[in-house]
Design an enzyme around this catalytic site. Structure first.
Site, PDB file in Angstrom:
ATOM      1  N   GLY A   1       0.404   1.450   0.345  1.00 49.50           N
ATOM      2  CA  GLY A   1       0.634   0.004   0.282  1.00 49.50           C
ATOM      3  C   GLY A   1       1.682  -0.333  -0.752  1.00 49.50           C
ATOM      4  O   GLY A   1       1.451  -0.185  -1.959  1.00 49.50           O
ATOM      5  N   VAL A   2       2.867  -0.752  -0.257  1.00 47.76           N
ATOM      6  CA  VAL A   2       3.932  -1.089  -1.213  1.00 47.76           C
ATOM      7  C   VAL A   2       4.328  -2.554  -1.032  1.00 47.76           C
ATOM      8  O   VAL A   2       5.479  -2.901  -0.817  1.00 47.76           O
ATOM      9  CB  VAL A   2       5.152  -0.130  -1.108  1.00 47.76           C
ATOM     10  CG1 VAL A   2       4.843   1.180  -1.781  1.00 47.76           C
ATOM     11  CG2 VAL A   2       5.575   0.108   0.342  1.00 47.76           C
ATOM     12  N   GLY A   3       3.278  -3.419  -1.114  1.00 45.99           N
ATOM     13  CA  GLY A   3       3.494  -4.863  -1.109  1.00 45.99           C
ATOM     14  C   GLY A   3       3.888  -5.301  -2.512  1.00 45.99           C
ATOM     15  O   GLY A   3       4.632  -4.593  -3.211  1.00 45.99           O
TER      16      GLY A   3
ATOM     17  N   VAL B   1       2.334  -5.495  -5.567  1.00 44.37           N
ATOM     18  CA  VAL B   1       2.057  -4.606  -6.704  1.00 44.37           C
ATOM     19  C   VAL B   1       2.645  -3.211  -6.469  1.00 44.37           C
ATOM     20  O   VAL B   1       3.306  -2.641  -7.345  1.00 44.37           O
ATOM     21  CB  VAL B   1       0.532  -4.483  -6.966  1.00 44.37           C
ATOM     22  CG1 VAL B   1       0.277  -3.564  -8.157  1.00 44.37           C
ATOM     23  CG2 VAL B   1      -0.085  -5.834  -7.204  1.00 44.37           C
TER      24      VAL B   1
ATOM     25  N   LYS C   1     -14.135 -15.469  -7.202  1.00 45.73           N
ATOM     26  CA  LYS C   1     -13.109 -15.178  -6.198  1.00 45.73           C
ATOM     27  C   LYS C   1     -13.338 -16.133  -5.035  1.00 45.73           C
ATOM     28  O   LYS C   1     -14.451 -16.660  -4.869  1.00 45.73           O
ATOM     29  CB  LYS C   1     -13.271 -13.721  -5.724  1.00 45.73           C
ATOM     30  CG  LYS C   1     -12.038 -13.113  -5.130  1.00 45.73           C
ATOM     31  CD  LYS C   1     -11.205 -12.357  -6.149  1.00 45.73           C
ATOM     32  CE  LYS C   1      -9.992 -11.739  -5.493  1.00 45.73           C
ATOM     33  NZ  LYS C   1      -9.196 -10.942  -6.407  1.00 45.73           N
TER      34      LYS C   1
HETATM   35  P1  NAD Z   1       0.156  -7.339  -0.797  1.00 44.43           P
HETATM   36  O1  NAD Z   1      -0.469  -7.999   0.375  1.00 44.43           O
HETATM   37  O2  NAD Z   1       1.420  -7.884  -1.333  1.00 44.43           O
HETATM   38  O3  NAD Z   1       0.391  -5.782  -0.498  1.00 44.43           O
HETATM   39  C1  NAD Z   1      -0.516  -4.981   0.191  1.00 44.43           C
HETATM   40  C2  NAD Z   1       0.306  -4.057   1.084  1.00 44.43           C
HETATM   41  O4  NAD Z   1      -0.561  -3.120   1.675  1.00 44.43           O
HETATM   42  C3  NAD Z   1       1.011  -4.801   2.227  1.00 44.43           C
HETATM   43  O5  NAD Z   1       2.400  -4.511   2.186  1.00 44.43           O
HETATM   44  C4  NAD Z   1       0.346  -4.250   3.491  1.00 44.43           C
HETATM   45  O6  NAD Z   1       1.240  -4.143   4.577  1.00 44.43           O
HETATM   46  C5  NAD Z   1      -0.123  -2.900   3.006  1.00 44.43           C
HETATM   47  N1  NAD Z   1      -1.222  -2.324   3.774  1.00 44.43           N
HETATM   48  C6  NAD Z   1      -2.327  -2.932   4.278  1.00 44.43           C
HETATM   49  N2  NAD Z   1      -3.103  -2.026   4.913  1.00 44.43           N
HETATM   50  C7  NAD Z   1      -2.491  -0.827   4.789  1.00 44.43           C
HETATM   51  C8  NAD Z   1      -2.799   0.490   5.218  1.00 44.43           C
HETATM   52  N3  NAD Z   1      -3.927   0.763   5.896  1.00 44.43           N
HETATM   53  N4  NAD Z   1      -1.955   1.492   4.919  1.00 44.43           N
HETATM   54  C9  NAD Z   1      -0.819   1.239   4.221  1.00 44.43           C
HETATM   55  N5  NAD Z   1      -0.464   0.000   3.801  1.00 44.43           N
HETATM   56  C10 NAD Z   1      -1.290  -1.018   4.080  1.00 44.43           C
HETATM   57  O7  NAD Z   1      -0.989  -7.306  -1.924  1.00 44.43           O
HETATM   58  P2  NAD Z   1      -0.801  -6.986  -3.471  1.00 44.43           P
HETATM   59  O8  NAD Z   1      -0.763  -8.287  -4.211  1.00 44.43           O
HETATM   60  O9  NAD Z   1       0.271  -5.984  -3.678  1.00 44.43           O
HETATM   61  O10 NAD Z   1      -2.213  -6.340  -3.808  1.00 44.43           O
HETATM   62  C11 NAD Z   1      -2.515  -5.018  -3.400  1.00 44.43           C
HETATM   63  C12 NAD Z   1      -3.944  -4.686  -3.810  1.00 44.43           C
HETATM   64  O11 NAD Z   1      -4.074  -4.803  -5.220  1.00 44.43           O
HETATM   65  C13 NAD Z   1      -5.013  -5.602  -3.194  1.00 44.43           C
HETATM   66  O12 NAD Z   1      -6.190  -4.853  -3.007  1.00 44.43           O
HETATM   67  C14 NAD Z   1      -5.240  -6.626  -4.287  1.00 44.43           C
HETATM   68  O13 NAD Z   1      -6.535  -7.219  -4.214  1.00 44.43           O
HETATM   69  C15 NAD Z   1      -5.101  -5.738  -5.523  1.00 44.43           C
HETATM   70  N6  NAD Z   1      -4.721  -6.475  -6.731  1.00 44.43           N
HETATM   71  C16 NAD Z   1      -3.574  -7.204  -6.747  1.00 44.43           C
HETATM   72  C17 NAD Z   1      -3.229  -7.884  -7.909  1.00 44.43           C
HETATM   73  C18 NAD Z   1      -1.962  -8.685  -8.000  1.00 44.43           C
HETATM   74  O14 NAD Z   1      -1.538  -9.007  -9.120  1.00 44.43           O
HETATM   75  N7  NAD Z   1      -1.315  -9.003  -6.896  1.00 44.43           N
HETATM   76  C19 NAD Z   1      -4.064  -7.796  -9.037  1.00 44.43           C
HETATM   77  C20 NAD Z   1      -5.222  -7.007  -8.986  1.00 44.43           C
HETATM   78  C21 NAD Z   1      -5.545  -6.336  -7.821  1.00 44.43           C
END
Ligand code: NAD
Length: 355
Positions: free
Chosen positions: A179-181, A183, A80
């Site tokens: 967290g509704v980013g 994923v 990473k």
């Molecule tokens: P992202 O940045 O698109 O979404 C994360 C969301 O969480 C954001 O919208 C942010 O505003 C929100 N957030 C942050 N702190 C918060 C809190 N305290 N309360 C509520 N919401 C909060 O990231 P992502 O790509 O969706 O990934 C989310 C998680 O999944 C991360 O931990 C990432 O490491 C893990 N992950 C992602 C992938 C992938 O394919 N993107 C794969 C494996 C693991």
């Protein structure tokens, strides 16, 4: 603790620091293990309190990638990287991404970078101008955004959890998503299609509103989402959110989400969840869909092989839950034992069995 001490404690092969004179970019790449192959892992862009926090994050995340790849049955190692942002919320630039690309290139393909928090397809495309050792960009064979595949894997993990407690459908169940980013939003849509009721929270209110309108989700406060009464709690924001205090107050039957390193202290917190009768699907088992998609694309798997491998997350989760129940050990311990066994024996093809 000193860096080399930390590395030997967690079993890292190589950790490199980089300062790019032209842009001022500072970054760390942690190569945890190449025992099973080259290592694919995301680049996280984040503003850390200090350098030690960044190091701690990248060491833990890269260790998790080794276990994730091994449990997903991929002939890949774990690594990473993190870019240390001087300020919170800074947008990625082409100059910064190209500097990171040059850093990645020094690993000659042993490390392959991809998306993580703060890095999107555009950023990967910019890195790709400096190194071929990236996945997740828009170019041919790059695989694109891994998030929809991660969300599908989490859904499969939830299906395994439900089957484990004798439930066969999402209809009538409430899923709370923190967290509704990238994923979390894809997961919400999949769950809505499967008939689940949704409660969502995010510090970005626009993302919440989008799901209120498109999926009939109920909006919750970010401070209370982890404690919201629900059937499944899906942490999809950042890691370290499940500590002894929160675990003592969770009102969910199942915890299954995408966030990496959800347990604050894995050796204690997995057991605490178990003692409270909460079924915990280990994060690095259920969030492997994106890795499977990108690593599988890198390994030139066919579309149907990729789909089959992501669907296998359901079976892998079921086996881990069964091992956990049979041996009365926490699910994350059972999953880590499986990964270590595969790394020790060099085996990624055999079917699952206890450590
Ligand atoms: P992202 O940045 O698109 O979404 C994360 C969301 O969480 C954001 O919208 C942010 O505003 C929100 N957030 C942050 N702190 C918060 C809190 N305290 N309360 C509520 N919401 C909060 O990231 P992502 O790509 O969706 O990934 C989310 C998680 O999944 C991360 O931990 C990432 O490491 C893990 N992950 C992602 C992938 C992938 O394919 N993107 C794969 C494996 C693991």
């Amino acid at each position: 603790m000193k860096t080399l001490e930390l590395m030997s404690q967690l079993g890292h092969e190589r950790v490199c620091f980089w300062h790019d004179a032209e842009t001022g970019m500072r970054a760390i790449i942690a190569l945890h293990s190449t025992a099973l192959g080259n290592a694919l892992g995301g680049t996280r862009r984040w503003h850390y309190g200090d350098e030690h926090d960044a190091l701690h994050d990248v060491l833990r995340l890269s260790e998790g990638m080794t276990y994730k790849a091994a449990c997903a049955g991929l002939p890949m190692g774990g690594a990473k990287s993190v870019v240390l942002l001087p300020e919170r919320g800074m947008e990625g630039t082409e100059a910064e991404a190209r500097a990171m690309g040059r850093f990645v290139n020094t690993f000659n393909g042993q490390y392959i970078a991809a998306e993580d928090v703060g890095v999107n397809e555009q950023y990967i495309d910019w890195m790709n101008l400096e190194t071929e050792h990236v996945q997740g960009g828009t170019g041919s064979g790059q695989g694109g955004d891994p998030s929809p595949h991660t969300a599908l894997g989490v859904l499969r993990g939830m299906q395994a959890c439900l089957r484990h407690i004798g439930v066969d459908q999402f209809a009538g169940l409430t899923v709370a998503i923190q967290g509704v980013g990238s994923v979390g939003a894809h997961l919400a849509k999949l769950l809505h299609e499967h008939g689940a009721d949704l409660v969502v929270a995010d510090i970005n209110k626009d993302l919440v509103q989008e799901l209120v309108e498109s999926c009939g989700a109920k909006a919750a406060n970010v401070d209370e989402i982890l404690l919201h009464p629900c059937d499944i709690l899906a942490p999809c924001a950042l890691g370290g959110i499940l500590d002894s205090d929160i675990i003592g107050r969770i009102q969910a039957r199942i915890v299954c989400g995408a966030a990496n390193n959800q347990l604050d202290k894995p050796s204690i917190d997995g057991k605490l969840l178990m003692d409270r009768g909460i079924l915990y699907a280990p994060d690095f088992i259920v969030n492997a869909g994106g890795l499977i998609h990108l690593a599988g694309t890198y390994l030139e798997m066919s579309e149907s092989e990729l789909e089959g491998k992501i669907n296998e997350i359901e079976e892998t989760t079921s086996h881990i839950l069964e091992i956990s129940a049979d041996r009365l050990i926490a699910g994350n311990k059972a999953a880590t034992e499986l990964a270590l066994h595969r790394i020790r024996t060099g085996s990624v093809k055999e079917r699952l069995h206890a450590g």
